[in-house]
Design a protein around this motif. Sequence first.
Motif, PDB file in Angstrom:
ATOM      1  N   PHE A 154      -4.766  34.547  41.274  1.00 26.07           N
ATOM      2  CA  PHE A 154      -5.843  35.319  40.659  1.00 26.07           C
ATOM      3  C   PHE A 154      -5.936  34.993  39.180  1.00 26.07           C
ATOM      4  O   PHE A 154      -4.947  34.662  38.539  1.00 26.07           O
ATOM      5  CB  PHE A 154      -5.585  36.816  40.811  1.00 26.07           C
ATOM      6  N   ARG A 155      -7.128  35.102  38.650  1.00 30.03           N
ATOM      7  CA  ARG A 155      -7.315  34.911  37.233  1.00 30.03           C
ATOM      8  C   ARG A 155      -8.211  36.025  36.692  1.00 30.03           C
ATOM      9  O   ARG A 155      -8.938  36.665  37.440  1.00 30.03           O
ATOM     10  CB  ARG A 155      -7.976  33.567  36.940  1.00 30.03           C
ATOM     11  N   VAL A 156      -8.149  36.229  35.419  1.00 23.28           N
ATOM     12  CA  VAL A 156      -8.988  37.245  34.805  1.00 23.28           C
ATOM     13  C   VAL A 156     -10.409  36.724  34.683  1.00 23.28           C
ATOM     14  O   VAL A 156     -10.626  35.606  34.237  1.00 23.28           O
ATOM     15  CB  VAL A 156      -8.465  37.619  33.406  1.00 23.28           C
ATOM     16  N   ALA A 157     -11.361  37.544  35.090  1.00 26.92           N
ATOM     17  CA  ALA A 157     -12.776  37.230  34.943  1.00 26.92           C
ATOM     18  C   ALA A 157     -13.397  38.304  34.071  1.00 26.92           C
ATOM     19  O   ALA A 157     -12.813  39.350  33.876  1.00 26.92           O
ATOM     20  CB  ALA A 157     -13.459  37.183  36.316  1.00 26.92           C
ATOM     21  N   PRO A 158     -14.578  38.067  33.523  1.00 29.29           N
ATOM     22  CA  PRO A 158     -15.178  39.055  32.629  1.00 29.29           C
ATOM     23  C   PRO A 158     -15.359  40.418  33.262  1.00 29.29           C
ATOM     24  O   PRO A 158     -15.254  41.415  32.607  1.00 29.29           O
ATOM     25  CB  PRO A 158     -16.547  38.419  32.293  1.00 29.29           C
ATOM     26  N   ARG A 159     -15.617  40.463  34.589  1.00 36.74           N
ATOM     27  CA  ARG A 159     -15.903  41.747  35.214  1.00 36.74           C
ATOM     28  C   ARG A 159     -14.783  42.208  36.132  1.00 36.74           C
ATOM     29  O   ARG A 159     -14.561  43.375  36.294  1.00 36.74           O
ATOM     30  CB  ARG A 159     -17.205  41.677  36.018  1.00 36.74           C
ATOM     31  N   ALA A 160     -14.091  41.277  36.775  1.00 36.57           N
ATOM     32  CA  ALA A 160     -13.064  41.668  37.736  1.00 36.57           C
ATOM     33  C   ALA A 160     -12.225  40.454  38.076  1.00 36.57           C
ATOM     34  O   ALA A 160     -12.359  39.404  37.480  1.00 36.57           O
ATOM     35  CB  ALA A 160     -13.708  42.251  38.993  1.00 36.57           C
TER      36      ALA A 160
ATOM     37  N   ALA B  67       1.959  42.091  41.140  1.00 36.51           N
ATOM     38  CA  ALA B  67       2.341  40.698  41.360  1.00 36.51           C
ATOM     39  C   ALA B  67       1.154  39.867  41.847  1.00 36.51           C
ATOM     40  O   ALA B  67       1.087  38.662  41.597  1.00 36.51           O
ATOM     41  CB  ALA B  67       3.484  40.624  42.374  1.00 36.51           C
ATOM     42  N   LEU B  68       0.206  40.517  42.539  1.00 37.17           N
ATOM     43  CA  LEU B  68      -0.983  39.811  43.004  1.00 37.17           C
ATOM     44  C   LEU B  68      -2.054  39.745  41.931  1.00 37.17           C
ATOM     45  O   LEU B  68      -2.908  38.852  41.965  1.00 37.17           O
ATOM     46  CB  LEU B  68      -1.551  40.515  44.243  1.00 37.17           C
ATOM     47  N   CYS B  69      -2.013  40.682  40.998  1.00 41.45           N
ATOM     48  CA  CYS B  69      -3.016  40.750  39.932  1.00 41.45           C
ATOM     49  C   CYS B  69      -2.337  40.943  38.587  1.00 41.45           C
ATOM     50  O   CYS B  69      -2.476  42.004  37.962  1.00 41.45           O
ATOM     51  CB  CYS B  69      -3.987  41.893  40.185  1.00 41.45           C
ATOM     52  N   PRO B  70      -1.580  39.972  38.114  1.00 39.22           N
ATOM     53  CA  PRO B  70      -0.894  40.137  36.828  1.00 39.22           C
ATOM     54  C   PRO B  70      -1.892  40.347  35.699  1.00 39.22           C
ATOM     55  O   PRO B  70      -2.940  39.715  35.649  1.00 39.22           O
ATOM     56  CB  PRO B  70      -0.126  38.816  36.670  1.00 39.22           C
ATOM     57  N   GLY B  71      -1.557  41.256  34.815  1.00 42.43           N
ATOM     58  CA  GLY B  71      -2.434  41.529  33.691  1.00 42.43           C
ATOM     59  C   GLY B  71      -3.443  42.626  33.926  1.00 42.43           C
ATOM     60  O   GLY B  71      -4.238  42.943  33.035  1.00 42.43           O
ATOM     61  N   ALA B  72      -3.433  43.253  35.119  1.00 46.50           N
ATOM     62  CA  ALA B  72      -4.370  44.351  35.381  1.00 46.50           C
ATOM     63  C   ALA B  72      -4.084  45.517  34.455  1.00 46.50           C
ATOM     64  O   ALA B  72      -2.948  45.757  34.042  1.00 46.50           O
ATOM     65  CB  ALA B  72      -4.253  44.797  36.836  1.00 46.50           C
ATOM     66  N   ARG B  73      -5.111  46.278  34.125  1.00 49.30           N
ATOM     67  CA  ARG B  73      -4.962  47.432  33.257  1.00 49.30           C
ATOM     68  C   ARG B  73      -4.409  48.631  34.036  1.00 49.30           C
ATOM     69  O   ARG B  73      -4.404  48.643  35.262  1.00 49.30           O
ATOM     70  CB  ARG B  73      -6.304  47.804  32.633  1.00 49.30           C
ATOM     71  N   SER B  74      -4.011  49.663  33.291  1.00 47.93           N
ATOM     72  CA  SER B  74      -3.530  50.900  33.913  1.00 47.93           C
ATOM     73  C   SER B  74      -4.473  52.067  33.606  1.00 47.93           C
ATOM     74  O   SER B  74      -4.129  53.215  33.859  1.00 47.93           O
ATOM     75  CB  SER B  74      -2.127  51.239  33.406  1.00 47.93           C
ATOM     76  N   GLY B  75      -5.656  51.793  33.104  1.00 45.94           N
ATOM     77  CA  GLY B  75      -6.621  52.845  32.826  1.00 45.94           C
ATOM     78  C   GLY B  75      -7.677  52.337  31.854  1.00 45.94           C
ATOM     79  O   GLY B  75      -7.735  51.137  31.561  1.00 45.94           O
ATOM     80  N   PRO B  76      -8.524  53.252  31.373  1.00 46.23           N
ATOM     81  CA  PRO B  76      -8.465  54.703  31.601  1.00 46.23           C
ATOM     82  C   PRO B  76      -9.098  55.124  32.924  1.00 46.23           C
ATOM     83  O   PRO B  76      -9.946  54.421  33.481  1.00 46.23           O
ATOM     84  CB  PRO B  76      -9.273  55.257  30.428  1.00 46.23           C
ATOM     85  N   VAL B  77      -8.650  56.283  33.399  1.00 47.42           N
ATOM     86  CA  VAL B  77      -9.168  56.906  34.606  1.00 47.42           C
ATOM     87  C   VAL B  77      -9.498  58.358  34.272  1.00 47.42           C
ATOM     88  O   VAL B  77      -8.639  59.083  33.780  1.00 47.42           O
ATOM     89  CB  VAL B  77      -8.134  56.861  35.749  1.00 47.42           C
TER      90      VAL B  77
END
Length: 396
Positions: free
Chosen positions: A1-7, A367-377
Amino acid sequence: FRVAPRAWVCDKPENIVMEFASSNRPGRHHPPSRLPAGNALPARAPKLRLRTGCLLLTGALLTLPLGSAQSPDPDSRKLADEVGRLGYLLFAARTAQGDYDLFLSRPDGTARRNLTGTPEWSEFGGRFSPDGRRMLYRRQTKGPDVAPGEGINHDVWGAQGSLVLAEADGSNPQVWGTESEWPWASWSPDGTRLACLYRRQGRIRIIDILTRQTLKELPRQGIFQQMYWSPDGKRLCGTANFSGQDWNIVSIELETGKATQVSRGLNCTADWFQGDPLRLIYSHRLPGLATSYGWTMLMEGTADGSERNLLYGERGRHVYFGCTSPDSRYLIFSVPQTDGGTDALMAIIRRADAPIIVPDDYKELQALCPGARSGPVFRLPFAGFEPHWGDPEIRP
């Protein structure tokens, strides 16, 4: 997976390897179902095997920790302030009398009010019309044999009770026909027609609202629940048993009847991005991720099946009923603690912040999406079933 502008997207979708094998062990599949006799869903859930390769998450149901609209988290409060006057939420929730009523609130949780208030009935599945002038929903007799919190089935609610059309504020309700008529009715973009799913007959029918006559009919292409019309009027989507696999998201072109598989595996509760007729939001469960059963996550995918992205995942809860804001910049969803629940606490995130993974130590998904955010929610302080976000004409 890689970071994209939207998802998140997969670098090489053609290299994705997701193998499914038939399970010899009967059990509860996604979502759990209790259908009437003669209308049973597949009895077996596919078992997931992963080979070395690039894994594509095909759906996601999200789960959120409990919270309130008065959360001290400044980022969540900022998000609440952003969405506070962006239309209204329409949702069903249980009352103290044990029935379900339709409720309205602002997206920040303020101005909540009961639109129906009928202890002898349960109302659910509310959807604003695209022009914001009307709503449709289902109404079912509560009855003496229905215990509090029961009677609405997570899987078949769109064919339960009677169809009702009303003004956007719930006034002037008009009951259409009798029990189970006009199943899974969905607004056309211009609000003049309904798309209805006739599962047992294997057909989808387009109905003129003024005359109640059938204008068009086409095969349902495996869709058996949760069918909705795209914002541009060109497609329908729904949960389907398709191409030898159960519990998939499928889009159907209305002009040709061609069906396209959007997802693979254990997916349901699909809907369209309100601001993008080529993109869908849906839920997915990946068995073996964190637990043997897995936690459902929230996903987005394209109508042509070429792209699937993780939006939100949380360990410890299942998330269903994802819906976008009218401009598709925000997402709302419910987070039942058990798979197959109905009304549960609701939450909102920005699409631009996706993917979001919580809690911080949900390492299996990270591990499948390294760098994902934790919020805000932003967590609303009350429960809701099948929330719909619209911009209706409502008097304060």
